[in-house]
Design a protein around this motif. Structure first.
Motif, PDB file in Angstrom:
ATOM      1  N   GLU A   1       2.743   1.048 -12.860  1.00  0.00           N
ATOM      2  CA  GLU A   1       3.194  -0.329 -12.839  1.00  0.00           C
ATOM      3  C   GLU A   1       1.992  -1.278 -12.747  1.00  0.00           C
ATOM      4  O   GLU A   1       0.955  -0.931 -12.184  1.00  0.00           O
ATOM      5  CB  GLU A   1       4.122  -0.570 -11.637  1.00  0.00           C
ATOM      6  CG  GLU A   1       5.475   0.109 -11.745  1.00  0.00           C
ATOM      7  CD  GLU A   1       5.411   1.577 -11.374  1.00  0.00           C
ATOM      8  OE1 GLU A   1       4.313   2.054 -11.006  1.00  0.00           O
ATOM      9  OE2 GLU A   1       6.452   2.247 -11.453  1.00  0.00           O
ATOM     10  N   THR A   2       2.156  -2.469 -13.310  1.00  0.00           N
ATOM     11  CA  THR A   2       1.104  -3.478 -13.183  1.00  0.00           C
ATOM     12  C   THR A   2       1.124  -4.052 -11.767  1.00  0.00           C
ATOM     13  O   THR A   2       2.088  -3.889 -11.005  1.00  0.00           O
ATOM     14  CB  THR A   2       1.318  -4.622 -14.187  1.00  0.00           C
ATOM     15  OG1 THR A   2       2.547  -5.308 -13.848  1.00  0.00           O
ATOM     16  CG2 THR A   2       1.412  -4.082 -15.610  1.00  0.00           C
ATOM     17  N   GLU A   3       0.054  -4.749 -11.421  1.00  0.00           N
ATOM     18  CA  GLU A   3      -0.030  -5.388 -10.107  1.00  0.00           C
ATOM     19  C   GLU A   3       1.112  -6.385  -9.919  1.00  0.00           C
ATOM     20  O   GLU A   3       1.710  -6.471  -8.844  1.00  0.00           O
ATOM     21  CB  GLU A   3      -1.383  -6.112  -9.982  1.00  0.00           C
ATOM     22  CG  GLU A   3      -1.810  -6.395  -8.569  1.00  0.00           C
ATOM     23  CD  GLU A   3      -2.506  -5.224  -7.899  1.00  0.00           C
ATOM     24  OE1 GLU A   3      -2.921  -5.378  -6.749  1.00  0.00           O
ATOM     25  OE2 GLU A   3      -2.608  -4.148  -8.522  1.00  0.00           O
ATOM     26  N   GLN A   4       1.444  -7.109 -10.976  1.00  0.00           N
ATOM     27  CA  GLN A   4       2.530  -8.090 -10.923  1.00  0.00           C
ATOM     28  C   GLN A   4       3.869  -7.406 -10.638  1.00  0.00           C
ATOM     29  O   GLN A   4       4.658  -7.873  -9.812  1.00  0.00           O
ATOM     30  CB  GLN A   4       2.600  -8.845 -12.256  1.00  0.00           C
ATOM     31  CG  GLN A   4       3.801  -9.788 -12.415  1.00  0.00           C
ATOM     32  CD  GLN A   4       3.610 -11.098 -11.684  1.00  0.00           C
ATOM     33  OE1 GLN A   4       2.483 -11.494 -11.416  1.00  0.00           O
ATOM     34  NE2 GLN A   4       4.707 -11.756 -11.340  1.00  0.00           N
ATOM     35  N   GLU A   5       4.126  -6.296 -11.322  1.00  0.00           N
ATOM     36  CA  GLU A   5       5.381  -5.566 -11.121  1.00  0.00           C
ATOM     37  C   GLU A   5       5.470  -5.016  -9.705  1.00  0.00           C
ATOM     38  O   GLU A   5       6.547  -5.035  -9.097  1.00  0.00           O
ATOM     39  CB  GLU A   5       5.488  -4.429 -12.139  1.00  0.00           C
ATOM     40  CG  GLU A   5       5.735  -4.914 -13.561  1.00  0.00           C
ATOM     41  CD  GLU A   5       5.534  -3.816 -14.595  1.00  0.00           C
ATOM     42  OE1 GLU A   5       6.132  -3.924 -15.665  1.00  0.00           O
ATOM     43  OE2 GLU A   5       4.772  -2.866 -14.329  1.00  0.00           O
ATOM     44  N   MET A   6       4.356  -4.554  -9.172  1.00  0.00           N
ATOM     45  CA  MET A   6       4.337  -4.052  -7.807  1.00  0.00           C
ATOM     46  C   MET A   6       4.635  -5.171  -6.810  1.00  0.00           C
ATOM     47  O   MET A   6       5.420  -4.996  -5.869  1.00  0.00           O
ATOM     48  CB  MET A   6       2.975  -3.427  -7.506  1.00  0.00           C
ATOM     49  CG  MET A   6       2.696  -2.141  -8.260  1.00  0.00           C
ATOM     50  SD  MET A   6       3.599  -0.741  -7.590  1.00  0.00           S
ATOM     51  CE  MET A   6       2.806  -0.570  -6.012  1.00  0.00           C
ATOM     52  N   GLU A   7       4.027  -6.327  -7.027  1.00  0.00           N
ATOM     53  CA  GLU A   7       4.266  -7.472  -6.137  1.00  0.00           C
ATOM     54  C   GLU A   7       5.739  -7.882  -6.185  1.00  0.00           C
ATOM     55  O   GLU A   7       6.338  -8.216  -5.156  1.00  0.00           O
ATOM     56  CB  GLU A   7       3.371  -8.648  -6.520  1.00  0.00           C
ATOM     57  CG  GLU A   7       1.881  -8.415  -6.305  1.00  0.00           C
ATOM     58  CD  GLU A   7       1.464  -8.461  -4.844  1.00  0.00           C
ATOM     59  OE1 GLU A   7       2.341  -8.600  -3.971  1.00  0.00           O
ATOM     60  OE2 GLU A   7       0.253  -8.353  -4.578  1.00  0.00           O
ATOM     61  N   ASP A   8       6.318  -7.887  -7.404  1.00  0.00           N
ATOM     62  CA  ASP A   8       7.738  -8.229  -7.550  1.00  0.00           C
ATOM     63  C   ASP A   8       8.616  -7.249  -6.775  1.00  0.00           C
ATOM     64  O   ASP A   8       9.593  -7.642  -6.125  1.00  0.00           O
ATOM     65  CB  ASP A   8       8.141  -8.224  -9.028  1.00  0.00           C
ATOM     66  CG  ASP A   8       7.540  -9.382  -9.805  1.00  0.00           C
ATOM     67  OD1 ASP A   8       7.045 -10.328  -9.160  1.00  0.00           O
ATOM     68  OD2 ASP A   8       7.561  -9.332 -11.054  1.00  0.00           O
ATOM     69  N   GLU A   9       8.272  -5.959  -6.855  1.00  0.00           N
ATOM     70  CA  GLU A   9       9.072  -4.944  -6.161  1.00  0.00           C
ATOM     71  C   GLU A   9       8.960  -5.112  -4.644  1.00  0.00           C
ATOM     72  O   GLU A   9       9.944  -4.930  -3.916  1.00  0.00           O
ATOM     73  CB  GLU A   9       8.628  -3.548  -6.582  1.00  0.00           C
ATOM     74  CG  GLU A   9       9.585  -2.453  -6.142  1.00  0.00           C
ATOM     75  CD  GLU A   9       9.362  -1.133  -6.833  1.00  0.00           C
ATOM     76  OE1 GLU A   9       9.936  -0.127  -6.359  1.00  0.00           O
ATOM     77  OE2 GLU A   9       8.630  -1.079  -7.839  1.00  0.00           O
TER      78      GLU A   9
ATOM     79  N   SER B   1       0.829  -1.212   0.000  1.00  0.00           N
ATOM     80  CA  SER B   1       0.000   0.000   0.000  1.00  0.00           C
ATOM     81  C   SER B   1       0.863   1.260   0.000  1.00  0.00           C
ATOM     82  O   SER B   1       0.574   2.224  -0.718  1.00  0.00           O
ATOM     83  CB  SER B   1      -0.929   0.006   1.217  1.00  0.00           C
ATOM     84  OG  SER B   1      -1.807  -1.094   1.183  1.00  0.00           O
ATOM     85  N   LEU B   2       1.918   1.255   0.808  1.00  0.00           N
ATOM     86  CA  LEU B   2       2.808   2.420   0.874  1.00  0.00           C
ATOM     87  C   LEU B   2       3.553   2.616  -0.437  1.00  0.00           C
ATOM     88  O   LEU B   2       3.706   3.743  -0.917  1.00  0.00           O
ATOM     89  CB  LEU B   2       3.796   2.254   2.024  1.00  0.00           C
ATOM     90  CG  LEU B   2       3.234   2.460   3.432  1.00  0.00           C
ATOM     91  CD1 LEU B   2       4.211   1.941   4.463  1.00  0.00           C
ATOM     92  CD2 LEU B   2       2.945   3.931   3.686  1.00  0.00           C
ATOM     93  N   LEU B   3       4.029   1.514  -1.024  1.00  0.00           N
ATOM     94  CA  LEU B   3       4.754   1.601  -2.284  1.00  0.00           C
ATOM     95  C   LEU B   3       3.858   2.152  -3.389  1.00  0.00           C
ATOM     96  O   LEU B   3       4.275   3.019  -4.174  1.00  0.00           O
ATOM     97  CB  LEU B   3       5.294   0.225  -2.667  1.00  0.00           C
ATOM     98  CG  LEU B   3       6.121   0.141  -3.954  1.00  0.00           C
ATOM     99  CD1 LEU B   3       7.387   0.978  -3.843  1.00  0.00           C
ATOM    100  CD2 LEU B   3       6.471  -1.309  -4.281  1.00  0.00           C
ATOM    101  N   ARG B   4       2.639   1.660  -3.466  1.00  0.00           N
ATOM    102  CA  ARG B   4       1.700   2.133  -4.486  1.00  0.00           C
ATOM    103  C   ARG B   4       1.390   3.622  -4.303  1.00  0.00           C
ATOM    104  O   ARG B   4       1.375   4.389  -5.271  1.00  0.00           O
ATOM    105  CB  ARG B   4       0.415   1.315  -4.425  1.00  0.00           C
ATOM    106  CG  ARG B   4      -0.624   1.738  -5.479  1.00  0.00           C
ATOM    107  CD  ARG B   4      -1.730   0.720  -5.616  1.00  0.00           C
ATOM    108  NE  ARG B   4      -2.372   0.438  -4.333  1.00  0.00           N
ATOM    109  CZ  ARG B   4      -3.223  -0.562  -4.139  1.00  0.00           C
ATOM    110  NH1 ARG B   4      -3.532  -1.373  -5.126  1.00  0.00           N
ATOM    111  NH2 ARG B   4      -3.779  -0.751  -2.946  1.00  0.00           N
TER     112      ARG B   4
END
Length: 432
Positions: free
Chosen positions: A200-208, A87-90
């Motif tokens: 970023e896509t949801e996948q890219e966010m999860e990877d980060e 949540s913070l990253l997004r």
């Protein structure tokens, strides 16, 4: 009383969600308490998830540091709750986009007002670590500017403290297009292009998030207020001020003092396996061997740390800047590397530093240009820095030379257009 100064902080400390919701209508959501913590810092460190989401929904700033120099995202990584980190990253990325959009109209006006030009910048990377300098890249960036459009040709595709990639790429910024379509990268060897994704896509966010949870928490800065300059001297018997030609520009040389890269790390959230894996990566880099990090494994949330024993009154009464420990026992390491460097300033260079800063802001997705921009915002000697040295990582320094520049009203428009025989590949440059 001090307790009355921070009602929002106190409500978060006590976990009073109803009062937090009420106070958000009247209180400063970015206010710092005696320890430099914002309400978001406190909510993260105490594991108040509902408060975190409420604060983020009301626009609490994420890119802010407390008295110990840590952001809410850093504290969230230490606490170890995956959803909070996500949540913070997004929100951090959203706030960064919004800040750029606020600046965008003024930036486009500045670009249009600036004349059209061609510029060549040479980058030479070197390191004080044995063997690493041998395999560090060098690059010549060719930059064309026409109207509110910029084109940059470069051979350095990607570069960070673990890997680098060479190629033949072109970066195009078109200020007339919508923000989500304005940045494009071309691979001229493969004849493909990729529009840099606005989000970023949801996948890219999860990877980060996985990378953040498996790496050291790092806070690095280069304090520009401490930097001073003195004229460089040359000669054996009769020393004089050093002046040389850099390309076609006469330049005065200065020694840079107080150029320091400060780095602080925390790793209390990492397992022994994480530490061993990260150590192996660093050792292989030092030996000049690049390791494939492989597929990142999905990280689970850590067990929450024990709640604090201290009361709200204890927290406020502690020495300012030295609050009681919330969360995990910190594993910290600090380092400071001072660099010997020089800078060559020329009164003959046709462009001003301010103009270059506007150009660098456009091409900031390339990390080395962001470092250049940060350094050039410090108070420099008179003239334009046609040659300078800047640290880009604790072990790596870049020597930057502005070796060619001329105004040019005849740059063809096709240089800012994607060739028709190029195919779109949205995944060619995963780090952009």
């Amino acid at each position: 009383m001090a307790e009355d100064k921070y009602p929002l902080h106190e409500s978060i400390f006590r976990g009073d969600l109803k009062r937090v919701s009420k106070l958000l209508r009247t209180e400063d959501i970015a206010k710092k308490d005696v320890h430099g913590n914002t309400p978001l810092h406190l909510a993260v460190m105490l594991g108040r998830k509902e408060c975190v989401h409420l604060l983020l929904a009301h626009g609490a700033p994420v890119k802010v540091k407390n008295g110990q120099g840590w952001s809410p995202l850093a504290e969230a990584i230490s606490y170890g709750d995956r959803q909070t980190i996500f949540s913070l990253l997004r929100k951090l990325k959203q706030q960064s986009r919004e800040a750029l959009e606020t600046r965008r109209p003024a930036l486009l006006t500045a670009l249009k007002d600036l004349g059209d030009f061609y510029l060549e910048i040479k980058w030479d990377f070197h390191s004080w670590v044995p063997l690493v300098s041998r395999i560090l890249p060098s690059d010549v960036c060719k930059i064309y500017k026409k109207g509110s459009s910029i084109r940059m040709d470069t051979t350095l595709v990607g570069f960070n403290d673990r890997k680098w990639e060479r190629g033949d790429i072109t970066f195009i910024f078109n200020g007339e297009l919508k923000p989500q379509n304005s940045l494009t990268v071309l691979d001229n060897k493969l004849r493909v292009y990729q529009t840099i994704r606005y989000e970023e896509t949801e996948q890219e966010m999860e990877d980060e998030v996985d990378i953040l949870m498996s790496s050291d928490i790092v806070a690095a800065q280069m304090p520009t207020k401490l930097i001073t300059f003195s004229r460089a001297r040359c000669g054996w018997l009769f020393k004089g001020d050093k002046t040389e030609m850099i390309g076609e520009f006469k330049a005065d040389f200065y020694s840079i003092h107080g150029l320091t890269l400060e780095s602080r790390k925390r790793r209390e959230h990492l397992s022994l396996e994480d530490l061993q894996k990260n150590k192996a990566l660093l050792e292989n880099l030092t030996k000049g061997n690049l390791m494939d990090c492989g597929e990142v494994q999905r990280r689970q949330s850590l067990p929450p740390p024990a709640p604090p024993d201290e009361s709200w009154e204890d927290y406020l009464a502690s020495t300012p800047g030295k609050p009681p420990l919330f969360g995990r026992e910190q594993m910290r390491k600090s380092s400071s590397k001072t660099f010997r460097a020089s800078i060559a300033m020329s009164d003959d260079f046709p462009m001003s530093v301010k103009d270059l800063l506007d150009v660098c802001e456009v091409i900031a997705p390339f990390k080395q240009f962001n470092k250049l921009r940060e350094f050039m915002q410090s108070k420099l000697p008179q003239g334009f820095p046609v040659k300078l040295e800047i640290p880009v990582f604790p072990t790596v320094t870049a020597k930057v030379t502005f070796q060619q520049f001329h105004w040019d009203n005849n740059i063809p428009k096709h240089k800012f257009v994607i060739p028709q025989n190029y195919d779109e590949d949205p995944y060619r440059f995963p780090d952009l």
